[in-house]
Write a protein that holds these residues in place. Structure first.
Motif, PDB file in Angstrom:
ATOM      1  N   MET A   1       0.870  -1.088  -0.076  1.00  0.00           N
ATOM      2  CA  MET A   1       0.227  -0.168  -0.283  1.00  0.00           C
ATOM      3  C   MET A   1       1.063   1.143   0.071  1.00  0.00           C
ATOM      4  O   MET A   1       0.525   2.433  -0.661  1.00  0.00           O
ATOM      5  N   GLY A   2       2.250   1.237   0.845  1.00  0.00           N
ATOM      6  CA  GLY A   2       2.908   2.401   0.841  1.00  0.00           C
ATOM      7  C   GLY A   2       3.493   2.631  -0.666  1.00  0.00           C
ATOM      8  O   GLY A   2       3.513   3.716  -0.999  1.00  0.00           O
ATOM      9  N   GLU A   3       3.908   1.690  -1.292  1.00  0.00           N
ATOM     10  CA  GLU A   3       4.320   1.873  -2.685  1.00  0.00           C
ATOM     11  C   GLU A   3       3.201   2.143  -3.710  1.00  0.00           C
ATOM     12  O   GLU A   3       3.442   3.158  -4.504  1.00  0.00           O
ATOM     13  N   PHE A   4       2.011   1.791  -3.457  1.00  0.00           N
ATOM     14  CA  PHE A   4       0.816   2.249  -4.291  1.00  0.00           C
ATOM     15  C   PHE A   4       0.563   3.598  -4.119  1.00  0.00           C
ATOM     16  O   PHE A   4       0.595   4.395  -4.982  1.00  0.00           O
ATOM     17  N   TYR A   5       0.699   3.956  -2.828  1.00  0.00           N
ATOM     18  CA  TYR A   5       0.285   5.684  -2.713  1.00  0.00           C
ATOM     19  C   TYR A   5       1.174   6.270  -3.130  1.00  0.00           C
ATOM     20  O   TYR A   5       1.041   7.350  -3.913  1.00  0.00           O
ATOM     21  N   SER A   6       2.543   5.955  -2.976  1.00  0.00           N
ATOM     22  CA  SER A   6       3.578   6.611  -3.636  1.00  0.00           C
ATOM     23  C   SER A   6       3.608   6.856  -5.336  1.00  0.00           C
ATOM     24  O   SER A   6       3.841   7.806  -5.643  1.00  0.00           O
TER      25      SER A   6
ATOM     26  N   VAL B   1       5.577   3.868   4.417  1.00  0.00           N
ATOM     27  CA  VAL B   1       5.592   5.353   3.346  1.00  0.00           C
ATOM     28  C   VAL B   1       6.603   6.181   4.172  1.00  0.00           C
ATOM     29  O   VAL B   1       6.861   7.441   3.705  1.00  0.00           O
ATOM     30  N   ARG B   2       7.333   6.137   5.348  1.00  0.00           N
ATOM     31  CA  ARG B   2       8.346   6.810   5.963  1.00  0.00           C
ATOM     32  C   ARG B   2       9.202   7.414   4.818  1.00  0.00           C
ATOM     33  O   ARG B   2       9.712   6.812   4.285  1.00  0.00           O
ATOM     34  N   GLY B   3       9.321   8.825   4.877  1.00  0.00           N
ATOM     35  CA  GLY B   3      10.426   9.432   3.942  1.00  0.00           C
ATOM     36  C   GLY B   3       9.999   9.634   2.452  1.00  0.00           C
ATOM     37  O   GLY B   3      10.569  10.226   1.887  1.00  0.00           O
ATOM     38  N   LYS B   4       8.730   9.133   2.219  1.00  0.00           N
ATOM     39  CA  LYS B   4       8.327   8.986   0.863  1.00  0.00           C
ATOM     40  C   LYS B   4       7.741  10.504   0.283  1.00  0.00           C
ATOM     41  O   LYS B   4       7.058  11.003   1.078  1.00  0.00           O
ATOM     42  N   GLU B   5       8.183  11.110  -0.656  1.00  0.00           N
ATOM     43  CA  GLU B   5       7.849  12.250  -1.343  1.00  0.00           C
ATOM     44  C   GLU B   5       6.277  12.264  -1.669  1.00  0.00           C
ATOM     45  O   GLU B   5       5.665  11.060  -1.997  1.00  0.00           O
ATOM     46  N   GLY B   6       5.511  13.251  -1.304  1.00  0.00           N
ATOM     47  CA  GLY B   6       3.999  13.321  -1.513  1.00  0.00           C
ATOM     48  C   GLY B   6       3.130  12.581  -0.917  1.00  0.00           C
ATOM     49  O   GLY B   6       2.055  12.705  -0.842  1.00  0.00           O
ATOM     50  N   ILE B   7       3.550  12.020   0.344  1.00  0.00           N
ATOM     51  CA  ILE B   7       2.900  11.540   1.139  1.00  0.00           C
ATOM     52  C   ILE B   7       3.108  12.051   2.865  1.00  0.00           C
ATOM     53  O   ILE B   7       4.287  11.964   3.252  1.00  0.00           O
ATOM     54  N   LYS B   8       1.995  12.154   3.614  1.00  0.00           N
ATOM     55  CA  LYS B   8       2.105  12.202   5.009  1.00  0.00           C
ATOM     56  C   LYS B   8       1.371  11.366   5.636  1.00  0.00           C
ATOM     57  O   LYS B   8       0.008  11.013   5.003  1.00  0.00           O
TER      58      LYS B   8
ATOM     59  N   ASP C   1      11.010   9.516  13.241  1.00  0.00           N
ATOM     60  CA  ASP C   1      11.453  11.180  13.434  1.00  0.00           C
ATOM     61  C   ASP C   1      11.453  11.775  11.819  1.00  0.00           C
ATOM     62  O   ASP C   1      11.809  12.941  11.713  1.00  0.00           O
ATOM     63  N   ASP C   2      10.794  10.987  10.931  1.00  0.00           N
ATOM     64  CA  ASP C   2      10.571  11.641   9.647  1.00  0.00           C
ATOM     65  C   ASP C   2       9.626  12.791   9.725  1.00  0.00           C
ATOM     66  O   ASP C   2       8.462  12.683  10.374  1.00  0.00           O
ATOM     67  N   GLN C   3       9.767  13.807   8.760  1.00  0.00           N
ATOM     68  CA  GLN C   3       8.932  14.785   8.741  1.00  0.00           C
ATOM     69  C   GLN C   3       7.546  14.548   8.155  1.00  0.00           C
ATOM     70  O   GLN C   3       6.574  15.414   8.272  1.00  0.00           O
ATOM     71  N   ASN C   4       7.480  13.457   7.868  1.00  0.00           N
ATOM     72  CA  ASN C   4       5.945  13.230   7.028  1.00  0.00           C
ATOM     73  C   ASN C   4       5.228  12.257   7.974  1.00  0.00           C
ATOM     74  O   ASN C   4       4.274  11.766   7.602  1.00  0.00           O
ATOM     75  N   VAL C   5       5.581  12.238   8.976  1.00  0.00           N
ATOM     76  CA  VAL C   5       5.136  11.073  10.073  1.00  0.00           C
ATOM     77  C   VAL C   5       4.464  11.795  11.533  1.00  0.00           C
ATOM     78  O   VAL C   5       5.287  12.712  12.062  1.00  0.00           O
TER      79      VAL C   5
END
Length: 466
Positions: free
Chosen positions: A119-124, A152-159, A181-185
Protein backbone atom coordinates in the motif's frame (compact mmCIF):
# COMPACT_ATOMS: atom_id res chain seq x y z
CA UNK A 1 -14.25 -4.85 -12.65
CA UNK A 2 -15.99 -1.99 -10.89
CA UNK A 3 -16.42 -1.40 -7.16
CA UNK A 4 -19.54 -0.42 -5.27
CA UNK A 5 -20.48 0.45 -1.70
CA UNK A 6 -22.10 -2.00 0.69
CA UNK A 7 -24.74 0.71 1.22
CA UNK A 8 -25.41 1.30 -2.47
CA UNK A 9 -25.13 5.09 -2.63
CA UNK A 10 -21.82 5.43 -4.49
CA UNK A 11 -21.44 5.31 -8.26
CA UNK A 12 -19.31 2.35 -9.40
CA UNK A 13 -15.59 3.14 -9.23
CA UNK A 14 -12.43 1.80 -10.79
CA UNK A 15 -9.68 0.14 -8.77
CA UNK A 16 -7.49 3.20 -8.17
CA UNK A 17 -10.43 5.43 -7.25
CA UNK A 18 -11.69 2.73 -4.89
CA UNK A 19 -8.37 2.54 -3.07
CA UNK A 20 -8.12 6.33 -2.86
CA UNK A 21 -11.66 6.58 -1.49
CA UNK A 22 -11.02 4.16 1.37
CA UNK A 23 -14.24 4.43 3.35
CA UNK A 24 -17.08 4.81 0.87
CA UNK A 25 -18.56 8.30 0.69
CA UNK A 26 -21.93 6.95 1.88
CA UNK A 27 -20.34 5.48 5.01
CA UNK A 28 -20.23 1.94 3.66
CA UNK A 29 -17.30 -0.20 2.55
CA UNK A 30 -16.22 -0.75 -1.05
CA UNK A 31 -16.56 -4.23 -2.55
CA UNK A 32 -16.17 -5.59 -6.09
CA UNK A 33 -19.33 -5.72 -8.21
CA UNK A 34 -18.65 -9.40 -8.65
CA UNK A 35 -16.11 -11.84 -7.24
CA UNK A 36 -14.10 -13.78 -9.83
CA UNK A 37 -14.25 -17.53 -9.34
CA UNK A 38 -11.08 -19.51 -10.03
CA UNK A 39 -11.50 -22.95 -11.59
CA UNK A 40 -9.89 -25.93 -9.77
CA UNK A 41 -7.58 -26.66 -12.70
CA UNK A 42 -6.36 -23.04 -12.62
CA UNK A 43 -5.69 -23.30 -8.89
CA UNK A 44 -3.59 -26.36 -9.56
CA UNK A 45 -1.52 -24.40 -12.08
CA UNK A 46 -0.84 -21.72 -9.47
CA UNK A 47 1.12 -24.14 -7.24
CA UNK A 48 4.35 -23.37 -9.09
CA UNK A 49 4.07 -19.58 -8.71
CA UNK A 50 6.33 -17.56 -6.45
CA UNK A 51 4.65 -15.32 -3.88
CA UNK A 52 5.08 -12.22 -6.04
CA UNK A 53 3.81 -14.00 -9.15
CA UNK A 54 0.78 -15.29 -7.24
CA UNK A 55 0.15 -11.77 -5.95
CA UNK A 56 0.25 -10.37 -9.47
CA UNK A 57 -1.98 -13.13 -10.84
CA UNK A 58 -4.69 -12.56 -8.23
CA UNK A 59 -4.49 -8.77 -8.54
CA UNK A 60 -4.91 -9.05 -12.31
CA UNK A 61 -8.55 -10.05 -11.73
CA UNK A 62 -9.21 -6.82 -9.82
CA UNK A 63 -7.10 -3.95 -11.18
CA UNK A 64 -8.80 -3.47 -14.57
CA UNK A 65 -5.35 -2.92 -16.14
CA UNK A 66 -5.37 0.56 -14.56
CA UNK A 67 -1.77 -0.03 -13.53
CA UNK A 68 0.51 -1.21 -16.38
CA UNK A 69 1.72 -4.77 -15.78
CA UNK A 70 5.40 -3.76 -15.57
CA UNK A 71 4.60 -1.02 -13.05
CA UNK A 72 2.51 -3.39 -10.92
CA UNK A 73 5.30 -5.98 -10.93
CA UNK A 74 7.80 -3.31 -9.89
CA UNK A 75 5.55 -2.21 -7.00
CA UNK A 76 5.06 -5.78 -5.79
CA UNK A 77 8.73 -6.69 -6.12
CA UNK A 78 9.81 -3.66 -4.09
CA UNK A 79 7.13 -4.35 -1.50
CA UNK A 80 8.39 -7.83 -0.67
CA UNK A 81 12.11 -7.34 -1.27
CA UNK A 82 12.74 -6.37 2.35
CA UNK A 83 11.02 -9.39 3.91
CA UNK A 84 13.42 -11.59 5.85
CA UNK A 85 12.28 -14.84 4.22
CA UNK A 86 12.39 -15.54 0.47
CA UNK A 87 8.92 -17.12 0.56
CA UNK A 88 7.47 -13.97 2.21
CA UNK A 89 4.94 -16.01 4.24
CA UNK A 90 6.66 -19.36 4.96
CA UNK A 91 4.81 -22.34 6.40
CA UNK A 92 6.04 -24.43 9.34
CA UNK A 93 4.72 -27.93 9.92
CA UNK A 94 4.04 -28.58 13.61
CA UNK A 95 2.51 -32.06 13.26
CA UNK A 96 0.29 -33.99 10.86
CA UNK A 97 -2.76 -31.88 11.66
CA UNK A 98 -1.27 -28.41 12.14
CA UNK A 99 0.69 -25.96 10.02
CA UNK A 100 1.60 -22.43 11.05
CA UNK A 101 1.92 -19.79 8.36
CA UNK A 102 4.37 -17.16 9.56
CA UNK A 103 3.21 -13.72 8.51
CA UNK A 104 5.79 -11.82 10.58
CA UNK A 105 8.83 -11.72 8.31
CA UNK A 106 8.26 -8.14 7.14
CA UNK A 107 10.03 -5.04 8.48
CA UNK A 108 7.77 -4.56 11.54
CA UNK A 109 7.43 -8.27 12.42
CA UNK A 110 3.63 -8.43 11.95
CA UNK A 111 1.17 -9.62 9.32
CA UNK A 112 0.13 -6.04 8.52
CA UNK A 113 3.40 -5.66 6.59
CA UNK A 114 2.13 -8.04 3.91
CA UNK A 115 -0.49 -5.56 2.76
CA UNK A 116 0.92 -2.25 3.96
CA UNK A 117 4.31 -2.50 2.32
CA UNK A 118 2.46 -2.72 -0.99
CA UNK A 119 0.00 0.00 0.00
CA UNK A 120 2.89 2.36 0.73
CA UNK A 121 4.38 1.72 -2.69
CA UNK A 122 0.94 2.08 -4.30
CA UNK A 123 0.23 5.46 -2.68
CA UNK A 124 3.68 6.74 -3.63
CA UNK A 125 3.09 5.63 -7.23
CA UNK A 126 -0.32 7.32 -7.42
CA UNK A 127 0.99 10.50 -5.79
CA UNK A 128 3.64 10.84 -8.48
CA UNK A 129 1.30 9.92 -11.33
CA UNK A 130 -1.40 12.37 -10.23
CA UNK A 131 1.00 15.00 -8.87
CA UNK A 132 -1.04 15.13 -5.67
CA UNK A 133 -0.15 15.20 -1.99
CA UNK A 134 -1.63 12.20 -0.16
CA UNK A 135 -2.50 12.43 3.52
CA UNK A 136 -2.84 8.98 5.06
CA UNK A 137 -4.91 8.81 8.21
CA UNK A 138 -5.42 5.70 10.28
CA UNK A 139 -6.07 4.17 13.68
CA UNK A 140 -4.20 1.21 15.09
CA UNK A 141 -4.49 -1.30 17.88
CA UNK A 142 -0.73 -1.66 17.51
CA UNK A 143 0.52 -3.37 14.37
CA UNK A 144 -1.20 -1.43 11.57
CA UNK A 145 0.39 1.84 12.63
CA UNK A 146 3.95 0.57 12.66
CA UNK A 147 3.54 -1.24 9.33
CA UNK A 148 1.90 1.77 7.66
CA UNK A 149 4.56 4.17 8.92
CA UNK A 150 7.32 1.86 7.76
CA UNK A 151 5.65 1.60 4.35
CA UNK A 152 5.58 5.35 3.66
CA UNK A 153 8.17 7.04 5.89
CA UNK A 154 10.35 9.43 3.94
CA UNK A 155 8.34 9.05 0.74
CA UNK A 156 7.73 12.25 -1.21
CA UNK A 157 4.15 13.39 -1.67
CA UNK A 158 2.85 11.44 1.33
CA UNK A 159 2.14 12.35 4.95
CA UNK A 160 0.85 9.88 7.51
CA UNK A 161 -0.90 10.38 10.84
CA UNK A 162 -1.60 7.41 13.08
CA UNK A 163 -3.84 7.36 16.14
CA UNK A 164 -3.08 4.71 18.74
CA UNK A 165 -4.67 4.13 22.18
CA UNK A 166 -2.46 5.64 24.87
CA UNK A 167 -0.68 2.96 26.95
CA UNK A 168 -2.84 0.20 25.44
CA UNK A 169 -0.37 -1.21 22.91
CA UNK A 170 2.71 -3.28 23.68
CA UNK A 171 5.97 -1.49 24.39
CA UNK A 172 7.55 -2.72 21.15
CA UNK A 173 4.51 -1.71 19.11
CA UNK A 174 4.68 1.76 20.64
CA UNK A 175 8.41 2.10 19.97
CA UNK A 176 8.09 0.94 16.37
CA UNK A 177 5.71 3.84 15.74
CA UNK A 178 7.05 6.58 17.95
CA UNK A 179 10.80 6.29 17.36
CA UNK A 180 10.29 7.42 13.75
CA UNK A 181 11.40 11.05 13.38
CA UNK A 182 10.59 11.58 9.70
CA UNK A 183 8.93 14.89 8.85
CA UNK A 184 6.06 13.15 7.06
CA UNK A 185 5.00 11.14 10.15
CA UNK A 186 2.74 12.21 13.04
CA UNK A 187 1.93 9.89 15.94
CA UNK A 188 -1.04 10.77 18.15
CA UNK A 189 -1.41 8.80 21.37
CA UNK A 190 -5.12 9.05 22.23
CA UNK A 191 -6.42 8.74 25.77
CA UNK A 192 -8.93 6.00 25.05
CA UNK A 193 -9.09 2.56 23.47
CA UNK A 194 -8.81 1.45 19.85
CA UNK A 195 -12.54 1.72 19.24
CA UNK A 196 -12.35 5.39 20.31
CA UNK A 197 -9.54 5.98 17.81
CA UNK A 198 -11.39 4.14 15.05
CA UNK A 199 -14.57 6.14 15.69
CA UNK A 200 -12.68 9.41 15.20
CA UNK A 201 -11.19 8.14 11.94
CA UNK A 202 -14.64 7.23 10.61
CA UNK A 203 -16.00 10.63 11.64
CA UNK A 204 -13.23 12.41 9.75
CA UNK A 205 -13.66 10.27 6.63
CA UNK A 206 -17.41 10.84 6.91
CA UNK A 207 -16.83 14.61 6.73
CA UNK A 208 -16.61 14.68 2.94
CA UNK A 209 -15.54 18.34 2.77
CA UNK A 210 -12.65 17.72 5.20
CA UNK A 211 -11.73 14.50 3.41
CA UNK A 212 -11.61 16.25 0.03
CA UNK A 213 -9.78 19.36 1.25
CA UNK A 214 -6.92 17.37 2.76
CA UNK A 215 -6.86 14.44 0.31
CA UNK A 216 -7.39 11.93 3.12
CA UNK A 217 -6.58 8.31 2.32
CA UNK A 218 -7.21 5.23 4.46
CA UNK A 219 -4.77 2.51 5.48
CA UNK A 220 -7.04 0.58 7.84
CA UNK A 221 -8.74 -2.55 6.57
CA UNK A 222 -11.75 -0.46 5.60
CA UNK A 223 -9.64 -0.05 2.44
CA UNK A 224 -10.29 -2.91 0.01
CA UNK A 225 -6.63 -2.99 -1.04
CA UNK A 226 -5.76 -4.29 2.42
CA UNK A 227 -8.31 -7.08 2.07
CA UNK A 228 -7.16 -8.09 -1.40
CA UNK A 229 -3.45 -8.15 -0.52
CA UNK A 230 -4.16 -10.38 2.48
CA UNK A 231 -6.20 -12.77 0.34
CA UNK A 232 -3.01 -13.77 -1.47
CA UNK A 233 -1.49 -15.59 1.47
CA UNK A 234 -4.54 -17.82 1.90
CA UNK A 235 -4.03 -19.09 -1.63
CA UNK A 236 -0.28 -19.37 -1.07
CA UNK A 237 -0.67 -21.41 2.12
CA UNK A 238 -3.30 -23.73 0.70
CA UNK A 239 -1.21 -24.39 -2.40
CA UNK A 240 2.10 -24.91 -0.58
CA UNK A 241 1.37 -27.30 2.25
CA UNK A 242 2.15 -30.95 1.59
CA UNK A 243 -1.09 -31.81 -0.15
CA UNK A 244 0.24 -35.15 -1.34
CA UNK A 245 -0.03 -36.31 2.25
CA UNK A 246 -3.27 -34.49 2.98
CA UNK A 247 -5.20 -34.72 -0.26
CA UNK A 248 -8.06 -36.64 1.38
CA UNK A 249 -8.32 -34.28 4.33
CA UNK A 250 -10.26 -31.05 4.64
CA UNK A 251 -8.25 -27.89 5.19
CA UNK A 252 -9.21 -25.28 7.79
CA UNK A 253 -7.77 -21.87 8.63
CA UNK A 254 -7.65 -20.52 12.17
CA UNK A 255 -7.31 -16.75 12.07
CA UNK A 256 -6.62 -14.33 14.94
CA UNK A 257 -8.98 -11.48 14.15
CA UNK A 258 -10.16 -8.31 15.87
CA UNK A 259 -11.35 -5.96 13.14
CA UNK A 260 -12.66 -8.81 10.93
CA UNK A 261 -10.28 -7.85 8.12
CA UNK A 262 -7.96 -10.86 8.21
CA UNK A 263 -10.78 -13.38 8.44
CA UNK A 264 -12.76 -11.57 5.74
CA UNK A 265 -9.76 -11.93 3.42
CA UNK A 266 -10.08 -15.69 3.92
CA UNK A 267 -13.82 -15.45 3.28
CA UNK A 268 -13.06 -13.65 0.00
CA UNK A 269 -10.54 -16.34 -0.97
CA UNK A 270 -13.17 -18.99 -0.26
CA UNK A 271 -15.73 -17.17 -2.42
CA UNK A 272 -13.11 -17.02 -5.18
CA UNK A 273 -13.01 -20.81 -5.21
CA UNK A 274 -10.33 -21.73 -2.68
CA UNK A 275 -11.80 -24.92 -1.13
CA UNK A 276 -11.44 -23.94 2.53
CA UNK A 277 -13.39 -26.25 4.84
CA UNK A 278 -13.69 -24.12 8.01
CA UNK A 279 -12.84 -20.51 8.65
CA UNK A 280 -12.22 -20.32 12.39
CA UNK A 281 -12.29 -16.86 13.98
CA UNK A 282 -9.93 -16.66 16.94
CA UNK A 283 -10.49 -13.81 19.36
CA UNK A 284 -9.59 -12.95 22.93
CA UNK A 285 -11.75 -11.74 25.84
CA UNK A 286 -13.02 -8.90 23.62
CA UNK A 287 -15.14 -11.60 22.02
CA UNK A 288 -17.88 -9.83 20.07
CA UNK A 289 -17.16 -12.02 17.03
CA UNK A 290 -17.33 -15.24 19.03
CA UNK A 291 -20.66 -14.20 20.55
CA UNK A 292 -22.00 -13.30 17.12
CA UNK A 293 -21.13 -16.68 15.62
CA UNK A 294 -22.29 -18.71 18.62
CA UNK A 295 -25.43 -16.78 19.61
CA UNK A 296 -26.27 -14.48 16.70
CA UNK A 297 -25.83 -11.35 18.82
CA UNK A 298 -23.54 -8.69 17.39
CA UNK A 299 -23.28 -6.23 20.26
CA UNK A 300 -20.20 -4.36 21.49
CA UNK A 301 -19.45 -5.24 25.10
CA UNK A 302 -17.17 -3.87 27.79
CA UNK A 303 -13.61 -3.25 26.65
CA UNK A 304 -10.97 -5.49 28.24
CA UNK A 305 -7.19 -5.13 28.10
CA UNK A 306 -5.60 -8.49 27.27
CA UNK A 307 -2.25 -10.08 26.52
CA UNK A 308 -3.17 -9.93 22.81
CA UNK A 309 -3.77 -6.17 22.47
CA UNK A 310 -4.02 -6.07 18.68
CA UNK A 311 -7.37 -7.85 19.07
CA UNK A 312 -8.64 -5.60 21.86
CA UNK A 313 -11.47 -4.40 19.63
CA UNK A 314 -15.23 -4.38 20.16
CA UNK A 315 -16.42 -2.79 16.90
CA UNK A 316 -15.22 -4.83 13.90
CA UNK A 317 -15.17 -2.56 10.85
CA UNK A 318 -15.14 -5.31 8.23
CA UNK A 319 -18.21 -6.97 9.67
CA UNK A 320 -20.23 -4.83 7.25
CA UNK A 321 -18.53 -6.44 4.26
CA UNK A 322 -19.55 -9.88 5.50
CA UNK A 323 -23.06 -8.60 6.16
CA UNK A 324 -23.29 -7.50 2.52
CA UNK A 325 -22.71 -11.04 1.28
CA UNK A 326 -24.81 -12.53 4.09
CA UNK A 327 -27.90 -10.64 2.85
CA UNK A 328 -27.31 -11.61 -0.78
CA UNK A 329 -25.53 -8.39 -1.83
CA UNK A 330 -28.61 -6.32 -1.01
CA UNK A 331 -27.33 -2.83 -0.14
CA UNK A 332 -30.71 -1.70 1.17
CA UNK A 333 -30.75 -4.54 3.71
CA UNK A 334 -27.18 -3.71 4.76
CA UNK A 335 -28.19 -0.09 5.36
CA UNK A 336 -31.17 -1.29 7.38
CA UNK A 337 -28.99 -3.51 9.54
CA UNK A 338 -26.41 -0.76 10.10
CA UNK A 339 -29.15 1.68 11.08
CA UNK A 340 -30.45 -0.88 13.59
CA UNK A 341 -26.93 -1.26 15.00
CA UNK A 342 -26.62 2.51 15.33
CA UNK A 343 -30.02 3.03 16.94
CA UNK A 344 -30.31 -0.11 19.08
CA UNK A 345 -26.65 -0.93 19.69
CA UNK A 346 -26.91 -4.47 18.40
CA UNK A 347 -27.84 -6.80 15.55
CA UNK A 348 -29.40 -10.17 16.33
CA UNK A 349 -29.55 -13.20 14.02
CA UNK A 350 -31.83 -16.14 14.81
CA UNK A 351 -33.10 -19.33 13.23
CA UNK A 352 -31.99 -19.94 9.67
CA UNK A 353 -29.96 -16.74 9.65
CA UNK A 354 -27.88 -17.90 12.62
CA UNK A 355 -27.47 -21.32 11.03
CA UNK A 356 -26.07 -19.62 7.93
CA UNK A 357 -23.57 -17.63 10.01
CA UNK A 358 -22.46 -20.84 11.69
CA UNK A 359 -22.05 -22.52 8.31
CA UNK A 360 -19.69 -19.69 7.29
CA UNK A 361 -17.57 -19.54 10.46
CA UNK A 362 -16.60 -21.17 13.71
CA UNK A 363 -15.31 -18.92 16.48
CA UNK A 364 -13.63 -19.10 19.85
CA UNK A 365 -12.49 -16.39 22.27
CA UNK A 366 -9.46 -17.47 24.29
CA UNK A 367 -9.13 -16.23 27.85
CA UNK A 368 -5.94 -14.59 29.06
CA UNK A 369 -5.03 -17.76 30.93
CA UNK A 370 -5.72 -20.01 27.94
CA UNK A 371 -3.45 -17.77 25.89
CA UNK A 372 -0.55 -18.17 28.33
CA UNK A 373 -1.19 -21.90 28.73
CA UNK A 374 -0.98 -22.39 24.97
CA UNK A 375 2.31 -20.46 24.73
CA UNK A 376 3.77 -22.73 27.42
CA UNK A 377 2.36 -25.91 25.85
CA UNK A 378 3.74 -25.31 22.36
CA UNK A 379 7.11 -24.16 23.65
CA UNK A 380 7.36 -27.31 25.73
CA UNK A 381 5.88 -29.82 23.27
CA UNK A 382 7.16 -28.43 19.96
CA UNK A 383 9.88 -25.92 20.90
CA UNK A 384 7.85 -23.31 19.00
CA UNK A 385 7.30 -19.92 20.60
CA UNK A 386 3.88 -18.43 19.85
CA UNK A 387 3.04 -14.77 20.18
CA UNK A 388 -0.17 -14.27 22.23
CA UNK A 389 -2.37 -13.60 19.18
CA UNK A 390 -1.18 -16.76 17.47
CA UNK A 391 -1.75 -18.57 20.77
CA UNK A 392 -5.41 -17.53 20.55
CA UNK A 393 -5.45 -18.96 17.03
CA UNK A 394 -3.98 -22.26 18.23
CA UNK A 395 -6.51 -22.42 21.07
CA UNK A 396 -9.33 -22.05 18.54
CA UNK A 397 -7.72 -24.68 16.29
CA UNK A 398 -7.62 -27.18 19.15
CA UNK A 399 -11.25 -26.41 19.96
CA UNK A 400 -12.61 -27.12 16.48
CA UNK A 401 -10.21 -29.55 14.84
CA UNK A 402 -11.79 -32.70 13.37
CA UNK A 403 -10.13 -36.06 12.79
CA UNK A 404 -10.27 -35.78 9.01
CA UNK A 405 -8.99 -32.19 8.94
CA UNK A 406 -5.77 -30.26 9.02
CA UNK A 407 -5.48 -26.63 9.99
CA UNK A 408 -3.33 -23.73 8.88
CA UNK A 409 -3.11 -21.25 11.75
CA UNK A 410 -1.96 -17.75 10.89
CA UNK A 411 0.96 -16.52 13.01
CA UNK A 412 0.20 -12.82 12.93
CA UNK A 413 3.19 -11.44 14.85
CA UNK A 414 6.66 -12.29 16.11
CA UNK A 415 6.65 -13.06 19.86
CA UNK A 416 9.27 -10.34 20.45
CA UNK A 417 6.55 -7.75 19.86
CA UNK A 418 4.66 -8.99 22.92
CA UNK A 419 7.30 -9.87 25.48
CA UNK A 420 4.94 -8.79 28.26
CA UNK A 421 3.02 -12.05 27.73
CA UNK A 422 6.12 -14.16 27.15
CA UNK A 423 7.63 -12.98 30.45
CA UNK A 424 4.49 -14.08 32.29
CA UNK A 425 5.19 -17.58 30.93
CA UNK A 426 8.69 -17.38 32.47
CA UNK A 427 10.19 -17.80 29.01
CA UNK A 428 13.23 -15.76 28.02
CA UNK A 429 13.37 -15.00 24.33
CA UNK A 430 16.08 -13.53 22.15
CA UNK A 431 14.99 -10.30 20.48
CA UNK A 432 15.81 -9.68 16.82
CA UNK A 433 18.44 -6.97 16.46
CA UNK A 434 15.98 -4.58 14.80
CA UNK A 435 13.77 -4.72 17.89
CA UNK A 436 16.65 -4.49 20.38
CA UNK A 437 17.73 -1.22 18.81
CA UNK A 438 14.34 0.42 19.44
CA UNK A 439 14.82 0.67 23.19
CA UNK A 440 17.71 3.13 22.89
CA UNK A 441 15.91 5.53 20.55
CA UNK A 442 14.03 8.71 21.55
CA UNK A 443 10.25 8.84 21.02
CA UNK A 444 8.21 11.34 19.04
CA UNK A 445 4.49 11.46 19.76
CA UNK A 446 1.74 13.78 20.94
CA UNK A 447 -0.49 12.58 23.78
CA UNK A 448 -4.01 13.93 23.15
CA UNK A 449 -7.47 13.65 24.61
CA UNK A 450 -10.14 11.52 22.98
CA UNK A 451 -11.60 14.56 21.24
CA UNK A 452 -12.28 14.92 17.53
CA UNK A 453 -11.80 18.69 17.58
CA UNK A 454 -8.34 18.29 19.14
CA UNK A 455 -7.39 15.68 16.53
CA UNK A 456 -8.52 18.04 13.76
CA UNK A 457 -6.33 20.82 15.20
CA UNK A 458 -3.35 18.49 15.24
CA UNK A 459 -3.99 17.42 11.65
CA UNK A 460 -4.46 20.94 10.30
CA UNK A 461 -1.18 22.01 11.91
CA UNK A 462 0.58 18.96 10.46
CA UNK A 463 -0.88 19.46 6.97
CA UNK A 464 0.01 23.19 7.00
CA UNK A 465 3.66 22.19 6.74
CA UNK A 466 3.22 20.85 3.17
Amino acid sequence: MKYISTRGQVEPKGFIDTVLMGLADDGGLMVPEHIPVIAPETLNEWKSLSYVDLFLTIFSYYTNDEIPADDLRDLATRSYANFRHPEVTPITKIDDSLYIMELFHGPTFAFKDVALQFMGEFYSYVSKKQNEIIHILGATSGDTGAAAIQGVRGKEGIKICILHPHEKVSRVQELQMTTVDDQNVLNLSVKGNFDDCQKIIKELFGDLAFKKEYHLRAINSINFLRILAQTVYYFYAYLHIDQGQHQLKKINFSVPSGNFGNIFSGFLAQKMGLPINKLIIATNENNILERFVQTGEYKPGDFRSTYSPSMDIQVASNFERYLYYFVGEDAAKVSEYMNILKSEGQIVMTGDDLAKVQSDFAAYGASNQECLDMILKYKGDHDYLLDPHTACGITAYEKYQGDDEICITLATAHPAKFDEAIILCEIEQEFPEEIKELFAKPQYQEVVEHDTAEIVRQLESFYALD
